[in-house]
Design a protein around this motif. Structure first.
Motif, PDB file in Angstrom:
ATOM      1  N   ALA A 116       1.062  -1.796  -0.168  1.00 39.04           N
ATOM      2  CA  ALA A 116       0.122  -0.223   0.187  1.00 39.04           C
ATOM      3  C   ALA A 116       0.951   1.126   0.022  1.00 39.04           C
ATOM      4  CB  ALA A 116      -0.870  -0.124   1.137  1.00 39.04           C
ATOM      5  N   ARG A 117       1.928   1.125   0.771  1.00 38.67           N
ATOM      6  CA  ARG A 117       2.976   2.290   0.536  1.00 38.67           C
ATOM      7  C   ARG A 117       3.531   2.512  -0.780  1.00 38.67           C
ATOM      8  NH1 ARG A 117       3.991   0.163   5.457  1.00 38.67           N
ATOM      9  NH2 ARG A 117       6.338  -1.104   4.993  1.00 38.67           N
ATOM     10  N   GLU A 118       4.019   1.515  -1.679  1.00 37.32           N
ATOM     11  CA  GLU A 118       4.326   1.760  -2.420  1.00 37.32           C
ATOM     12  C   GLU A 118       2.778   2.132  -3.563  1.00 37.32           C
ATOM     13  OE1 GLU A 118       7.274   1.368  -4.130  1.00 37.32           O
ATOM     14  OE2 GLU A 118       8.038   0.936  -1.955  1.00 37.32           O
ATOM     15  N   TYR A 119       1.914   2.022  -2.821  1.00 38.02           N
ATOM     16  CA  TYR A 119       0.822   2.084  -4.308  1.00 38.02           C
ATOM     17  C   TYR A 119       0.992   3.781  -4.282  1.00 38.02           C
ATOM     18  CZ  TYR A 119      -3.820   3.250  -6.075  1.00 38.02           C
ATOM     19  OH  TYR A 119      -5.016   3.483  -6.546  1.00 38.02           O
ATOM     20  N   LEU A 120       0.374   4.439  -2.983  1.00 38.24           N
ATOM     21  CA  LEU A 120       0.590   5.197  -2.436  1.00 38.24           C
ATOM     22  C   LEU A 120       1.744   6.016  -3.195  1.00 38.24           C
ATOM     23  CD1 LEU A 120      -0.909   5.545   0.856  1.00 38.24           C
ATOM     24  CD2 LEU A 120      -1.838   6.324  -1.146  1.00 38.24           C
ATOM     25  N   LYS A 121       2.805   5.731  -2.774  1.00 37.22           N
ATOM     26  CA  LYS A 121       3.659   6.622  -3.493  1.00 37.22           C
ATOM     27  C   LYS A 121       4.012   6.749  -5.390  1.00 37.22           C
ATOM     28  CE  LYS A 121       8.991   6.464  -3.949  1.00 37.22           C
ATOM     29  NZ  LYS A 121       9.347   5.793  -3.416  1.00 37.22           N
ATOM     30  N   ASN A 122       3.605   5.198  -6.041  1.00 39.53           N
ATOM     31  CA  ASN A 122       2.848   5.582  -6.924  1.00 39.53           C
ATOM     32  C   ASN A 122       1.953   6.563  -7.576  1.00 39.53           C
ATOM     33  OD1 ASN A 122       5.028   4.025  -7.388  1.00 39.53           O
ATOM     34  ND2 ASN A 122       4.083   2.195  -7.614  1.00 39.53           N
ATOM     35  N   ARG A 123       1.312   6.690  -6.603  1.00 37.85           N
ATOM     36  CA  ARG A 123      -0.336   7.491  -7.201  1.00 37.85           C
ATOM     37  C   ARG A 123       0.479   9.310  -6.413  1.00 37.85           C
ATOM     38  NH1 ARG A 123      -5.139   5.661  -8.113  1.00 37.85           N
ATOM     39  NH2 ARG A 123      -5.988   7.858  -8.662  1.00 37.85           N
ATOM     40  N   GLY A 124       1.424   9.149  -6.117  1.00 37.10           N
ATOM     41  CA  GLY A 124       2.485  10.734  -5.574  1.00 37.10           C
ATOM     42  C   GLY A 124       1.844  11.023  -4.736  1.00 37.10           C
ATOM     43  N   LEU A 125       1.221  10.800  -3.965  1.00 42.30           N
ATOM     44  CA  LEU A 125       1.530  10.533  -2.515  1.00 42.30           C
ATOM     45  C   LEU A 125       2.255  10.947  -1.295  1.00 42.30           C
ATOM     46  CD1 LEU A 125      -2.091  10.399  -3.529  1.00 42.30           C
ATOM     47  CD2 LEU A 125      -2.726  10.064  -1.166  1.00 42.30           C
ATOM     48  N   GLU A 126       2.375  12.976  -1.174  1.00 45.82           N
ATOM     49  CA  GLU A 126       3.774  12.788  -0.303  1.00 45.82           C
ATOM     50  C   GLU A 126       3.018  12.784   1.480  1.00 45.82           C
ATOM     51  OE1 GLU A 126       4.167  16.258  -0.302  1.00 45.82           O
ATOM     52  OE2 GLU A 126       4.858  17.024  -2.322  1.00 45.82           O
ATOM     53  N   GLU A 127       4.329  10.976   1.716  1.00 47.30           N
ATOM     54  CA  GLU A 127       3.814  12.085   3.548  1.00 47.30           C
ATOM     55  C   GLU A 127       2.816  12.513   4.416  1.00 47.30           C
ATOM     56  OE1 GLU A 127       7.091   9.614   5.404  1.00 47.30           O
ATOM     57  OE2 GLU A 127       7.291   8.648   3.982  1.00 47.30           O
ATOM     58  N   ARG A 128       3.905  13.611   4.004  1.00 52.80           N
ATOM     59  CA  ARG A 128       2.940  14.720   4.797  1.00 52.80           C
ATOM     60  C   ARG A 128       1.483  14.485   4.359  1.00 52.80           C
ATOM     61  NH1 ARG A 128       1.062  18.810   2.146  1.00 52.80           N
ATOM     62  NH2 ARG A 128       2.256  18.721   0.039  1.00 52.80           N
ATOM     63  N   VAL A 129       0.659  14.805   3.468  1.00 50.65           N
ATOM     64  CA  VAL A 129      -0.535  14.314   2.821  1.00 50.65           C
ATOM     65  C   VAL A 129      -1.387  13.334   3.204  1.00 50.65           C
ATOM     66  CG1 VAL A 129      -0.918  13.843   0.830  1.00 50.65           C
ATOM     67  CG2 VAL A 129      -2.219  15.377   1.973  1.00 50.65           C
ATOM     68  N   GLN A 130      -0.513  12.293   3.361  1.00 49.50           N
ATOM     69  CA  GLN A 130      -0.924  11.211   4.252  1.00 49.50           C
ATOM     70  C   GLN A 130      -1.776  11.141   5.725  1.00 49.50           C
ATOM     71  OE1 GLN A 130       0.444   7.192   3.060  1.00 49.50           O
ATOM     72  NE2 GLN A 130       1.844   8.516   1.601  1.00 49.50           N
ATOM     73  N   GLU A 131      -0.347  11.951   6.258  1.00 51.28           N
ATOM     74  CA  GLU A 131      -0.471  12.029   7.903  1.00 51.28           C
ATOM     75  C   GLU A 131      -1.813  12.802   7.696  1.00 51.28           C
ATOM     76  OE1 GLU A 131      -0.120  11.440  11.266  1.00 51.28           O
ATOM     77  OE2 GLU A 131       0.281  10.697  10.177  1.00 51.28           O
ATOM     78  N   LEU A 132      -2.405  13.951   6.886  1.00 54.09           N
ATOM     79  CA  LEU A 132      -3.319  15.366   7.196  1.00 54.09           C
ATOM     80  C   LEU A 132      -4.441  14.280   7.390  1.00 54.09           C
ATOM     81  CD1 LEU A 132      -4.282  17.806   7.397  1.00 54.09           C
ATOM     82  CD2 LEU A 132      -4.043  18.336   4.787  1.00 54.09           C
ATOM     83  N   PHE A 133      -4.380  13.263   5.877  1.00 56.09           N
ATOM     84  CA  PHE A 133      -5.677  12.746   5.815  1.00 56.09           C
ATOM     85  C   PHE A 133      -5.771  11.464   6.000  1.00 56.09           C
ATOM     86  CE2 PHE A 133      -6.006  15.656   2.454  1.00 56.09           C
ATOM     87  CZ  PHE A 133      -7.425  15.792   2.237  1.00 56.09           C
ATOM     88  N   GLN A 134      -5.388  11.244   7.328  1.00 54.37           N
ATOM     89  CA  GLN A 134      -4.831  10.114   7.942  1.00 54.37           C
ATOM     90  C   GLN A 134      -5.175   8.708   7.184  1.00 54.37           C
ATOM     91  OE1 GLN A 134      -4.779   9.288  12.368  1.00 54.37           O
ATOM     92  NE2 GLN A 134      -3.168  11.161  11.325  1.00 54.37           N
ATOM     93  N   LEU A 135      -4.401   8.269   6.113  1.00 55.14           N
ATOM     94  CA  LEU A 135      -4.800   6.720   5.632  1.00 55.14           C
ATOM     95  C   LEU A 135      -4.476   5.621   6.268  1.00 55.14           C
ATOM     96  CD1 LEU A 135      -4.034   8.826   1.611  1.00 55.14           C
ATOM     97  CD2 LEU A 135      -5.464   8.588   3.252  1.00 55.14           C
ATOM     98  N   GLY A 136      -4.599   5.159   5.669  1.00 54.91           N
ATOM     99  CA  GLY A 136      -4.505   3.045   6.781  1.00 54.91           C
ATOM    100  C   GLY A 136      -4.616   2.476   4.984  1.00 54.91           C
ATOM    101  N   TYR A 137      -4.560   1.179   5.555  1.00 56.10           N
ATOM    102  CA  TYR A 137      -4.300   0.158   4.979  1.00 56.10           C
ATOM    103  C   TYR A 137      -5.146  -1.339   5.446  1.00 56.10           C
ATOM    104  CZ  TYR A 137      -3.235  -4.098   1.949  1.00 56.10           C
ATOM    105  OH  TYR A 137      -3.160  -5.299   0.991  1.00 56.10           O
ATOM    106  N   ALA A 138      -6.123  -1.442   4.804  1.00 54.93           N
ATOM    107  CA  ALA A 138      -6.741  -3.012   5.574  1.00 54.93           C
ATOM    108  C   ALA A 138      -6.268  -4.611   5.009  1.00 54.93           C
ATOM    109  CB  ALA A 138      -8.283  -3.055   5.455  1.00 54.93           C
ATOM    110  N   THR A 139      -5.755  -5.111   6.178  1.00 53.24           N
ATOM    111  CA  THR A 139      -4.911  -6.114   5.124  1.00 53.24           C
ATOM    112  C   THR A 139      -6.080  -7.167   4.980  1.00 53.24           C
ATOM    113  OG1 THR A 139      -5.187  -7.620   6.920  1.00 53.24           O
ATOM    114  CG2 THR A 139      -3.061  -5.540   6.714  1.00 53.24           C
TER     115      THR A 139
END
Length: 596
Positions: free
Chosen positions: A138-161
């Motif tokens: 999931a971390r690789e997916y979000l990185k490839n989609r261009g999402l910076e870690e700061r905005v992931q933190e802002l929106f509190q993104l997560g992952y369901a295994t």
């Protein structure tokens, strides 16, 4: 009131929360004289009539008549009981509430309990994404989609295994009940017990305007369908009432437009590039509830849905609904068949700003879309005439007529005539149009007679300037108010002249609070002080004498019919005294005028 919610506790909470700041979290307020005004969050209006007094710590809407203090506002806004509103505001103010009887404490399915469980689920998903091996993909997916870690933190993104029970097991170990997890849409019932609803998905927590987690959206990172899965309807989540990202966009909407997009990724990328007024309708066309929610914070709306057929149709539905509810809507047309997420990442901040500078008005966009579907001028005109008709402002209507006439190569008179025909047909269909019905519902006011009007104004002056209370009692006594609500308010004031307006409301019911808030909010009439008070007292006394004279004349007729000479003489004597009293007042009034 529950036993442990004592008056002093409620007052402490009230002293810690400024009402304008609290209400400002829900609607946009502007300073107007001593008060603040905005659009009422409890009924739809196009002219702001919702007034908040910082001095008195109350609110009142002159449109729908609702009024009260901070507790009443939260009860109405959040659908809470009074104890629930006290608990919510106590937490906001940092005030510790007395502990209730332990026997009454249960694991209830209240809003607070559901928010707590959703937060635990959000933290569980978040931890997997940022620190566990299962979250690497999931971390690789979000990185490839261009999402910076700061905005992931802002929106509190997560992952369901892919694990079917890890969230369920974790929350049950923390005391959550299976029924609670099912009711919140975090789990579903299977043949072998409950299991996770979400698995193998990037998780997008959905927050309400106060920042509590109310639901989730999940985006698969594989090929499984559906691509997006949202929480079902729950006691704290209704998809058609929520706008994703509004809790973060709200501060920006005080001074700028909202940018309404379709999906989670659209909004997150927009925020990452600095367009922090972006919100999403959770993958659907805008609903009535979403429109009304958004219009609490701004009337300026930009629509930026995906550039496909479904997106265009959704845009049209949203445009019409927003305009009918009072929004000023423009459309961002995204070229190359892209959605906002793709376009912003490919063209950057400047590319998106260029699109913002090329937005179309509602009519321009609808005319262009209609011309792609229809060749006949009449059909195109039929598609846009309603949008002109619902405009309240005559100048806007004139501009709309010119826009349509120019685009369709028609005369101004032809479009004007068609508009008139449309409006006539609508009136035939609806003898009392929806617009008139709304206006009647929103601003209906009682037509008060002289007595009621004077009573209200006298009580309002006392509330504004309590030092006049002795004057009123001397001239009119303590039982002059005929209206039971006004009489109750006067009684409470008379008991304690150093009253606190907000505290006074705690002793009144809802209807009485509405009356009190209307009396307390300033108006030009109530700023003239003693001069107008004297005039009102004089008017009230004169009206009382008129009523007494009518009553005596009725009594006189009955006495004469009964041939009761003694009673007849007594009544005539009273009528003569009233007449002489009125003559004396009239003489003094003329002498005063000559002196002036």
């Amino acid at each position: 009131m529950e036993n442990y919610l004592k008056d002093d506790t409620v007052e402490t909470i009230r002293q810690h929360i400024e009402i304008t700041e609290l209400i400002g979290e829900y609607i946009r307020l502007e300073k107007k004289g001593k008060n603040y005004v905005g659009f009422c969050p409890f009924h739809q209006e196009k002219t702001p009539s919702f007034t908040v007094s910082s001095e008195k710590q109350i609110f009142h809407c002159f449109g729908c008549g609702v009024g009260g203090d901070i507790f009443k506002f939260i009860m109405l806004s959040e659908g809470l009981t009074f104890p629930e509103a006290v608990r919510q505001l106590a937490a906001k103010a940092g005030v510790l509430l007395p502990v209730a009887d332990p026997g009454r404490i249960k694991k209830t399915r209240s809003q607070e309990r559901f928010w707590e469980i959703n937060k635990m689920a959000k933290d569980f998903y978040r931890n997997i994404l940022i620190s566990r091996q299962e979250g690497k993909q999931a971390r690789e997916y979000l990185k490839n989609r261009g999402l910076e870690e700061r905005v992931q933190e802002l929106f509190q993104l997560g992952y369901a295994t892919e694990n079917w029970t890890d969230l369920v097991d974790n929350l049950q170990n923390k005391g959550c009940l299976p029924g609670e997890l099912i009711e919140l849409g975090l789990a579903v019932q299977g043949d072998r017990g409950i299991h996770n609803r979400f698995y193998g998905r990037v998780m997008f927590p959905i927050f309400n305007i106060q920042g509590q987690v109310i639901g989730f959206g999940g985006r698969t990172i594989g090929q499984s369908l559906p691509k997006y899965l949202n929480s079902p309807q729950t006691p704290v989540f209704s998809k058609g009432q929520v706008l994703y990202g509004l809790n973060l966009a709200r501060p920006v909407l005080q001074n700028g437009p909202a940018i309404v997009m379709e999906g989670y990724m659209d909004v997150i990328i927009a925020h990452q590039y600095g367009f922090t007024g972006a919100v999403a309708s959770l993958g659907t066309s805008l609903t009535d509830g979403q429109c009304r929610t958004l219009l609490r914070y701004t009337k300026e709306i930009l629509i930026a849905y995906d550039a496909d057929t479904a997106g265009v149709n959704a845009t049209l539905r949203g445009l019409d609904l927003l305009q009918e509810l009072g929004g000023r809507v423009r459309v961002i047309s995204i070229p190359q068949g892209k959605d906002p997420d793709d376009y912003i990442r490919l063209n950057g901040r400047q590319g998106w700003e260029d699109l913002l500078n090329k937005t179309e008005t509602l009519l321009e966009y609808k005319l262009r879309q209609a011309s792609l579907s229809y060749q006949d001028t009449r059909q195109i005109l039929d598609n846009v005439i309603r949008n002109i008709a619902v405009m309240d402002n005559m100048a806007d209507q004139e501009e709309g007529i010119r826009t349509v006439a120019s685009y369709l190569n028609l005369s101004w008179e032809a479009v004007k005539s068609e508009l008139g025909r449309y409006q006539t047909n609508q009136r035939k269909k609806w003898p009392i149009s929806d617009k008139i019905a709304k206006k009647t519902h929103n601003i209906l006011q009682r037509q008060l007679n002289v007595q009621e009007n004077a009573e209200q104004q006298i009580l309002s002056i006392i509330l504004q300037e309590p030092e006049y209370l002795p004057v009123v009692k001397k001239e009119l006594g303590e039982q002059f108010l005929k209206d039971p609500t006004l009489n109750k308010i006067f009684f409470l004031i008379n008991q304690n002249q150093e009253f606190n307006p907000a505290n006074l409301m705690s002793r009144l019911n809802d209807q009485e609070c509405t009356v009190l808030s209307g009396l307390l909010i300033d108006s030009p009439l109530r700023t003239k002080g003693k001069d107008i008070l004297i005039d009102l007292i004089t008017s009230l006394k004169a009206n009382q004498r008129r009523l007494k004279r009518v009553h005596l004349l009725q009594e006189l007729a009955r006495a004469e019919k009964a041939q009761d000479n003694q009673r007849t003489a007594a009544i005539l004597q009273e009528l003569q005294e009233l007449l002489e009293f009125d003559r004396g007042i009239s003489t003094r009034s003329r002498e005063g005028e000559r002196a002036v």
